[in-house]
Design a protein around this motif. Sequence first.
Motif, PDB file in Angstrom:
ATOM      1  N   LYS A 114       0.832  -1.203   0.000  1.00  0.00           N
ATOM      2  CA  LYS A 114       0.000   0.000   0.000  1.00  0.00           C
ATOM      3  C   LYS A 114       0.866   1.253   0.000  1.00  0.00           C
ATOM      4  N   GLU A 115       1.954   1.212   0.769  1.00  0.00           N
ATOM      5  CA  GLU A 115       2.792   2.400   0.927  1.00  0.00           C
ATOM      6  C   GLU A 115       3.711   2.587  -0.280  1.00  0.00           C
ATOM      7  N   LYS A 116       4.531   1.579  -0.563  1.00  0.00           N
ATOM      8  CA  LYS A 116       5.408   1.591  -1.726  1.00  0.00           C
ATOM      9  C   LYS A 116       5.132   0.309  -2.494  1.00  0.00           C
ATOM     10  N   LYS A 117       4.521   0.446  -3.636  1.00  0.00           N
ATOM     11  CA  LYS A 117       3.942  -0.686  -4.364  1.00  0.00           C
ATOM     12  C   LYS A 117       4.890  -1.870  -4.476  1.00  0.00           C
ATOM     13  N   TYR A 118       6.124  -1.645  -4.906  1.00  0.00           N
ATOM     14  CA  TYR A 118       7.027  -2.750  -5.202  1.00  0.00           C
ATOM     15  C   TYR A 118       7.985  -3.075  -4.054  1.00  0.00           C
ATOM     16  N   GLU A 119       7.822  -2.402  -2.923  1.00  0.00           N
ATOM     17  CA  GLU A 119       8.842  -2.528  -1.888  1.00  0.00           C
ATOM     18  C   GLU A 119       8.304  -2.980  -0.532  1.00  0.00           C
ATOM     19  N   THR A 120       7.042  -2.732  -0.232  1.00  0.00           N
ATOM     20  CA  THR A 120       6.567  -2.979   1.135  1.00  0.00           C
ATOM     21  C   THR A 120       5.634  -4.175   1.256  1.00  0.00           C
ATOM     22  N   GLY A 121       5.330  -4.849   0.146  1.00  0.00           N
ATOM     23  CA  GLY A 121       4.496  -6.044   0.222  1.00  0.00           C
ATOM     24  C   GLY A 121       5.330  -7.292   0.495  1.00  0.00           C
ATOM     25  N   THR A 122       4.663  -8.358   0.899  1.00  0.00           N
ATOM     26  CA  THR A 122       5.332  -9.634   1.174  1.00  0.00           C
ATOM     27  C   THR A 122       5.867 -10.245  -0.124  1.00  0.00           C
ATOM     28  N   LEU A 123       7.070 -10.798  -0.040  1.00  0.00           N
ATOM     29  CA  LEU A 123       7.661 -11.536  -1.153  1.00  0.00           C
ATOM     30  C   LEU A 123       8.097 -12.901  -0.639  1.00  0.00           C
ATOM     31  N   LEU A 124       7.529 -13.957  -1.221  1.00  0.00           N
ATOM     32  CA  LEU A 124       7.867 -15.330  -0.847  1.00  0.00           C
ATOM     33  C   LEU A 124       8.618 -15.998  -1.996  1.00  0.00           C
ATOM     34  N   ARG A 125       9.613 -16.779  -1.651  1.00  0.00           N
ATOM     35  CA  ARG A 125      10.390 -17.504  -2.659  1.00  0.00           C
ATOM     36  C   ARG A 125      10.478 -18.968  -2.221  1.00  0.00           C
ATOM     37  N   MET A 126      10.062 -19.884  -3.101  1.00  0.00           N
ATOM     38  CA  MET A 126      10.039 -21.298  -2.783  1.00  0.00           C
ATOM     39  C   MET A 126      10.793 -22.078  -3.851  1.00  0.00           C
ATOM     40  N   ALA A 127      11.748 -22.878  -3.446  1.00  0.00           N
ATOM     41  CA  ALA A 127      12.487 -23.727  -4.380  1.00  0.00           C
ATOM     42  C   ALA A 127      11.607 -24.900  -4.798  1.00  0.00           C
ATOM     43  N   CYS A 128      11.542 -25.134  -6.097  1.00  0.00           N
ATOM     44  CA  CYS A 128      10.697 -26.203  -6.643  1.00  0.00           C
ATOM     45  C   CYS A 128      11.544 -27.126  -7.512  1.00  0.00           C
ATOM     46  N   PRO A 129      11.302 -28.437  -7.439  1.00  0.00           N
ATOM     47  CA  PRO A 129      11.979 -29.347  -8.363  1.00  0.00           C
ATOM     48  C   PRO A 129      11.463 -29.122  -9.778  1.00  0.00           C
ATOM     49  N   THR A 130      12.245 -29.508 -10.765  1.00  0.00           N
ATOM     50  CA  THR A 130      11.849 -29.307 -12.158  1.00  0.00           C
ATOM     51  C   THR A 130      11.491 -30.624 -12.836  1.00  0.00           C
ATOM     52  N   ASP A 131      11.096 -31.613 -12.039  1.00  0.00           N
ATOM     53  CA  ASP A 131      10.788 -32.934 -12.579  1.00  0.00           C
ATOM     54  C   ASP A 131       9.300 -33.243 -12.600  1.00  0.00           C
ATOM     55  N   GLY A 132       8.454 -32.220 -12.378  1.00  0.00           N
ATOM     56  CA  GLY A 132       7.010 -32.433 -12.421  1.00  0.00           C
ATOM     57  C   GLY A 132       6.398 -32.762 -11.085  1.00  0.00           C
ATOM     58  N   ASN A 133       7.185 -32.773 -10.008  1.00  0.00           N
ATOM     59  CA  ASN A 133       6.629 -32.976  -8.675  1.00  0.00           C
ATOM     60  C   ASN A 133       6.006 -31.676  -8.168  1.00  0.00           C
ATOM     61  N   GLU A 134       4.934 -31.809  -7.412  1.00  0.00           N
ATOM     62  CA  GLU A 134       4.217 -30.635  -6.929  1.00  0.00           C
ATOM     63  C   GLU A 134       4.774 -30.166  -5.601  1.00  0.00           C
ATOM     64  N   MET A 135       4.952 -28.860  -5.490  1.00  0.00           N
ATOM     65  CA  MET A 135       5.277 -28.224  -4.216  1.00  0.00           C
ATOM     66  C   MET A 135       4.041 -27.473  -3.741  1.00  0.00           C
ATOM     67  N   LEU A 139      -0.379 -21.052   2.881  1.00  0.00           N
ATOM     68  CA  LEU A 139      -0.310 -19.630   3.216  1.00  0.00           C
ATOM     69  C   LEU A 139      -0.241 -19.390   4.714  1.00  0.00           C
ATOM     70  N   GLY A 140      -0.816 -20.303   5.493  1.00  0.00           N
ATOM     71  CA  GLY A 140      -0.805 -20.133   6.944  1.00  0.00           C
ATOM     72  C   GLY A 140       0.555 -20.310   7.580  1.00  0.00           C
ATOM     73  N   ASP A 141       1.536 -20.803   6.815  1.00  0.00           N
ATOM     74  CA  ASP A 141       2.870 -21.031   7.348  1.00  0.00           C
ATOM     75  C   ASP A 141       3.755 -19.795   7.292  1.00  0.00           C
ATOM     76  N   PHE A 142       3.222 -18.675   6.803  1.00  0.00           N
ATOM     77  CA  PHE A 142       4.079 -17.511   6.554  1.00  0.00           C
ATOM     78  C   PHE A 142       3.616 -16.293   7.344  1.00  0.00           C
ATOM     79  N   GLN A 143       4.575 -15.409   7.630  1.00  0.00           N
ATOM     80  CA  GLN A 143       4.288 -14.091   8.187  1.00  0.00           C
ATOM     81  C   GLN A 143       4.016 -13.156   7.018  1.00  0.00           C
ATOM     82  N   TRP A 144       2.887 -12.517   7.003  1.00  0.00           N
ATOM     83  CA  TRP A 144       2.515 -11.632   5.908  1.00  0.00           C
ATOM     84  C   TRP A 144       2.594 -10.180   6.362  1.00  0.00           C
ATOM     85  N   SER A 145       3.044  -9.311   5.478  1.00  0.00           N
ATOM     86  CA  SER A 145       3.197  -7.903   5.810  1.00  0.00           C
ATOM     87  C   SER A 145       1.829  -7.256   6.028  1.00  0.00           C
ATOM     88  N   GLN A 146       1.768  -6.386   7.022  1.00  0.00           N
ATOM     89  CA  GLN A 146       0.541  -5.629   7.259  1.00  0.00           C
ATOM     90  C   GLN A 146       0.256  -4.636   6.132  1.00  0.00           C
TER      91      GLN A 146
END
Length: 581
Positions: A114-135, A139-146
């Motif tokens: 809300k304050e700075k569009k590209y800077e103050t929102g939550t950013l999550l990064r998850m490593a995923c295999p590239t062999d077709g397995n699902e990750m 959402l409940g496992d993360f701290q989200w920005s107010q």
Amino acid sequence: MNEKSRLIKTEDRNDHFKAPKDPVVKRDSFFVMFDKVIEATPRNEGKPSQEIYLDGERLKSVAKLVGGVRDEEILTLLDHCEGFHQLVHSIGVVIKTENQHAGKMNFVLQNYGKEKKYETGTLLRMACPTDGNEMILELGDFQWSQDDDVPGKFAFEFDHPGELATASVKFYLQDAYKVPEISLEPPVAFDSKGYQAMIRKSLLSKGNNQRLKAAIEKAERGEDVTIAYIGGSITQGAGAKPIHTHCYAYQSYLKFREMFGKDDGKNVHFIKAGVGGTPSELGMIRYERDILRNGKVEPDIVIVEFAVNDAGDETKGICYESLSLKILSSENKPAVILLFSVFENDWNLQDRLSPVGKHYDLPMVSVKDAVVEQFRLTKEEGNIITKRQFFYDIYHPTNDGHTIMADCLSLLFSETKKSIRDSEDIKIDKSPVIGNCFKDVQLLDRKDNPIDARIDMGSFWETDDDLQMVELDANTFVTPQFPNNWMHTTTSENDRFKMTINSRSLILVYKDSGSSEFGIADIYVNGQHIITADPHEVNWTHCNAVILYQEDVCREHQVEIKMASDNEDKSFTILGFGYTL
């Protein structure tokens, strides 16, 4: 930040999201991406990536397009982060590469703040295999920005530019929400009679064929022929993977050289100059640079594709007609083909722009006419391709969609070849149907100042190298747009940029940006405040053109640009100007 995730094994491509064997209750879900081809594009910062934007109406639109969601309550919840968390329990991500032992890629979810569009929102990064397995990202496992405002984008981070993968993303819903399961469509039957009938509907007008037949016959004789394309992001190749070989422009060029070229088509040459998010108002300014290559190229055929970009043309068609006449007026008399692409909501500006083609008797090809009517049909009623198959997102075609666009152009080529040559050329020395006052527009920038305009750059003395980047021609690398610019930076004093220029009209091209370091600038002509240019109106790095004045006679004007009050410590980039004499 705790990046907890859960790995679920899958059996094969068509069963990415098979229920796990552990006793987990199956949740209702819908796709927002399904087996979408993604490609690593170089970025100014960070890893090469494919970005999928979700803000505005985009997430709701892909939920309808890909997921088949029709429930308005669910769609409304996707408008903002609060509703998103109320609706979505977890996100499933499946990534596959040809080399299934390639390791992992990062999936990124970024909320805009809300304050700075590209800077103050939550950013999550998850490593995923590239062999077709699902990750699974719960959402409940993360701290989200107010400060989270709206879901902003997905990104898939690769190791190297040009790498390809397929990706699927699925939203698993909270218990209170239900959506119907949808069935997936069979592959498009490109060789069917129904497909050919659909393509035939694209031929809006064969127009006067003298120039196009001349180019075809020239190619058949073995002489050098150049086919060029100018337009927006669809012409750039957005949605095509790989972008440089699967875009409609390259595919239709290949078809032309196969049909008419000599010695494997080596005498047929390719120019592509699509720039995302820009209208013909900018296209006419960059024509000499991006198509003619400053006098080094004389195209024989030019395809003009701005039918879904020209909502941003403040002249409502004058720039489009001016660009068409600019091309048609060249000494070598190139053929001009008007191409009308279409958005997912069945919209384009064909009704506004096609009168230009009718007025000058130009060949016109309408992708909208080919596909929209059959989108509404069932397979039994004659549907050939669904929207989910045609559109990569709400704006751009998939590889299948680009193939259809290329086939529509190919039909025009073949029909022109079979037709009797028109005895007379088109007439362009007549009153315009909309307007032609910009047909002689030229580019002025930091490098090229052909009319010796007097410039005092003031505090705009630096050069911006963080620019909109595009894939020109069949290149895999990207080229910066308007590199010869003037930039005011956060450390500059607030001296005005001043230019004295003799011209009949003047268009300012400035840089849009999503960075909070950029601020607004006031533009004055002859001491009068004309506009306040805000680089955040569009809010992503690209080129914005705006008319400063348009008069009937050429005379001297004083142009001044300075940072607006309270923005002196911000940046602003003047990319260049378009002028007429």
